[in-house]
Design a protein around this motif. Structure first.
Motif, mmCIF file in Angstrom:
data_model
loop_
_atom_site.group_PDB
_atom_site.id
_atom_site.type_symbol
_atom_site.label_atom_id
_atom_site.label_comp_id
_atom_site.label_asym_id
_atom_site.label_seq_id
_atom_site.Cartn_x
_atom_site.Cartn_y
_atom_site.Cartn_z
ATOM 1 N N ILE A 42 0.863 -1.181 0.000
ATOM 2 C CA ILE A 42 0.000 0.000 0.000
ATOM 3 C C ILE A 42 0.898 1.229 0.000
ATOM 4 O O ILE A 42 1.744 1.398 0.885
ATOM 5 N N ASN A 61 1.072 5.236 0.232
ATOM 6 C CA ASN A 61 0.310 6.380 0.730
ATOM 7 C C ASN A 61 1.065 7.672 0.453
ATOM 8 O O ASN A 61 2.248 7.789 0.764
ATOM 9 N N TYR A 97 -6.868 2.768 -4.284
ATOM 10 C CA TYR A 97 -7.620 2.130 -3.207
ATOM 11 C C TYR A 97 -8.358 3.126 -2.331
ATOM 12 O O TYR A 97 -9.355 2.797 -1.708
ATOM 13 N N ASP A 106 -4.295 6.583 -1.115
ATOM 14 C CA ASP A 106 -3.736 5.233 -1.036
ATOM 15 C C ASP A 106 -3.798 4.509 -2.378
ATOM 16 O O ASP A 106 -4.817 4.563 -3.086
ATOM 17 N N LEU A 164 -2.938 0.585 -3.982
ATOM 18 C CA LEU A 164 -2.689 -0.815 -3.645
ATOM 19 C C LEU A 164 -2.020 -1.500 -4.830
ATOM 20 O O LEU A 164 -2.479 -1.380 -5.966
ATOM 21 N N LEU A 196 -3.410 -8.275 2.653
ATOM 22 C CA LEU A 196 -3.836 -6.876 2.767
ATOM 23 C C LEU A 196 -3.811 -6.356 4.200
ATOM 24 O O LEU A 196 -3.230 -5.290 4.454
ATOM 25 N N PRO A 197 -4.429 -7.028 5.188
ATOM 26 C CA PRO A 197 -4.413 -6.473 6.554
ATOM 27 C C PRO A 197 -3.006 -6.357 7.136
ATOM 28 O O PRO A 197 -2.732 -5.440 7.921
ATOM 29 N N SER A 245 -0.328 -5.681 5.362
ATOM 30 C CA SER A 245 0.216 -4.489 4.707
ATOM 31 C C SER A 245 -0.359 -3.218 5.316
ATOM 32 O O SER A 245 0.337 -2.199 5.432
ATOM 33 N N GLU A 246 -1.630 -3.253 5.690
ATOM 34 C CA GLU A 246 -2.255 -2.086 6.325
ATOM 35 C C GLU A 246 -1.584 -1.767 7.656
ATOM 36 O O GLU A 246 -1.342 -0.586 7.974
ATOM 37 N N ASP A 247 -1.285 -2.794 8.436
ATOM 38 C CA ASP A 247 -0.578 -2.571 9.707
ATOM 39 C C ASP A 247 0.814 -2.002 9.464
ATOM 40 O O ASP A 247 1.268 -1.094 10.172
ATOM 41 N N GLU A 258 0.629 1.735 8.632
ATOM 42 C CA GLU A 258 0.453 2.611 9.792
ATOM 43 C C GLU A 258 1.791 2.890 10.463
ATOM 44 O O GLU A 258 2.072 4.010 10.890
#
Length: 280
Positions: free
Chosen positions: A159, A161, A201, A205, A207, A260-261, A263-265, A268
Motif C-alpha cells: 500500500i 500512501n 484504493y 492510497d 494498492l 492486505l491487513p 500491509s495495512e498494519d 500505519e
C-alpha cells in the motif's frame, strides 16, 4: 481489441453472466480452447472449436474462421443438438497472440437482431472498463480489487500512501494535490510488471498486488517507487515536494486478501515514521 491475459479473463467472467457459452479460440488449428461449457464451468482444454457444437467437422458457416482471417465481427444462428443459439464473434489479441472471442446465447422464443448486434462486445468492454477503472488515474478501482483480485494468488501486497496530501491541497491548492495523485500513479505504473495489478484504493492510497515475484525484486520495485517519487520536479509547482510511505507484506503462495491487513498494519507504522518503507 487488444487485451492482456488478465484483462481477457476479467472480460470472459463478465460475459459469462449473459451468454451460455463464452470461448477464446484459434479456429485455424488445435489450440487451447478457453470456455465455459454448457455446464457453466471454466476450463482450458485442447480440442477443435467445433466440438462444443457437437460436430465432427468444421461448421459449414464458420464465422470464427471468417473473423480470425478478416478481423471482422460476425453473427449467425447455430444449433447445439436441437437447440438454436445466437453466436457472435470478435477478433482479439491477447498478449499479442491472435484469437477469436466467441459468445453463444440460447434462443428462447423469437430473437430480433438489429444492425448493431456485433457492437455488443464492444459495449460490454466499454462498460466493463468504466465499472473497474478509476477515472482520475486510469488505474483499477477498489471495486475491481474486491470483485476480481482479492482471492487471486500472489506473492506480495503493498500500500503506497501519499504523505501529507491534505497539507499539499491546503498549501498549494487542489491542482497540486491532483498533480501529486497523478504523478504517483504514473510512477507505480512505471515500476509494475505485466502481471501485477495497481489499484487506486483510497483518496491518498494505492494498492499494488504482485503476482509470482521474488522477494528481492519485490523490495527493489518498492524502493524504486519511493526514490522516483522523491525526485519529483515540476516548474508549475516549483516548491512542491512529494513523498510516499509504503506498507507491504511478502509471502509466497498467499492471496491478496490475506496479505492486505498485514500491509495495512505495516503502512500505519510507515506513516508514523514518515516517508518510510516497512515490509513484513
Amino acid at each position: 481489441m487488444k487485451k492482456t491475459t488478465e484483462e481477457m479473463g476479467q472480460l470472459i467472467i463478465s460475459l459469462q453472466e449473459i451468454f451460455d457459452v463464452v470461448r477464446l479460440i484459434n479456429p485455424t488449428q488445435l489450440e487451447p480452447c478457453i470456455e465455459n461449457a454448457l455446464s457453466g464451468s471454466n476450463e482450458k482444454r485442447h480440442d477443435y472449436c467445433f466440438r462444443s457444437f457437437q460436430k465432427d467437422q468444421r461448421c459449414e458457416n464458420c464465422i470464427s474462421l471468417e473473423t480470425f482471417t478478416k478481423h471482422k465481427d460476425e453473427t449467425k444462428i447455430e444449433f447445439i443438438g436441437r437447440d438454436p443459439y445466437f453466436v457472435l464473434t470478435k477478433y482479439v489479441e491477447v498478449d499479442q497472440y491472435p484469437y477469436v472471442l466467441e459468445c453463444a446465447l440460447k434462443i428462447h422464443g423469437q430473437l430480433t437482431i438489429g444492425n448493431t448486434s456485433t457492437d455488443f462486445i464492444s459495449d460490454m468492454v466499454e462498460n466493463n472498463h468504466e465499472k473497474y477503472t478509476n477515472y482520475e488515474t486510469g488505474l483499477f478501482n477498489r471495486r475491481y480489487f474486491h470483485e476480481q483480485v482479492k482471492d487471486l494468488p500472489c506473492s506480495g501486497v503493498a500500500i503506497v500512501n501519499i504523505d501529507h496530501l491534505r497539507q499539499i491541497n491546503k498549501n498549494f491548492g487542489r491542482a497540486a494535490g491532483d498533480e501529486a495523485i497523478i504523478f504517483v500513479s504514473q510512477v507505480i505504473k512505471l515500476r509494475l510488471r505485466h502481471e501485477d495489478v495497481a489499484i487506486r484504493y483510497g483518496g491518498d492510497d494505492f494498492l499494488i498486488v504482485f503476482r509470482n515475484i521474488e522477494e528481492i525484486h519485490f523490495v527493489e520495485r518498492l524502493k524504486d517507487v519511493q526514490s522516483i517519487v522523491h525526485a519529483y520536479a515540476n516548474d508549475d509547482f516549483p516548491n512542491l515536494r512529494i513523498s510516499v510511505s509504503i506498507g507491504a507484506c511478502f509471502e509466497e503462495a498467499a492471496t491478496a486478501s490475506a496479505l492486505l491487513p498485514i500491509s495495512e498494519d505495516a503502512l500505519e507504522q510507515a506513516k508514523a515514521r514518515g516517508d518510510a518503507l516497512i515490509i513484513r
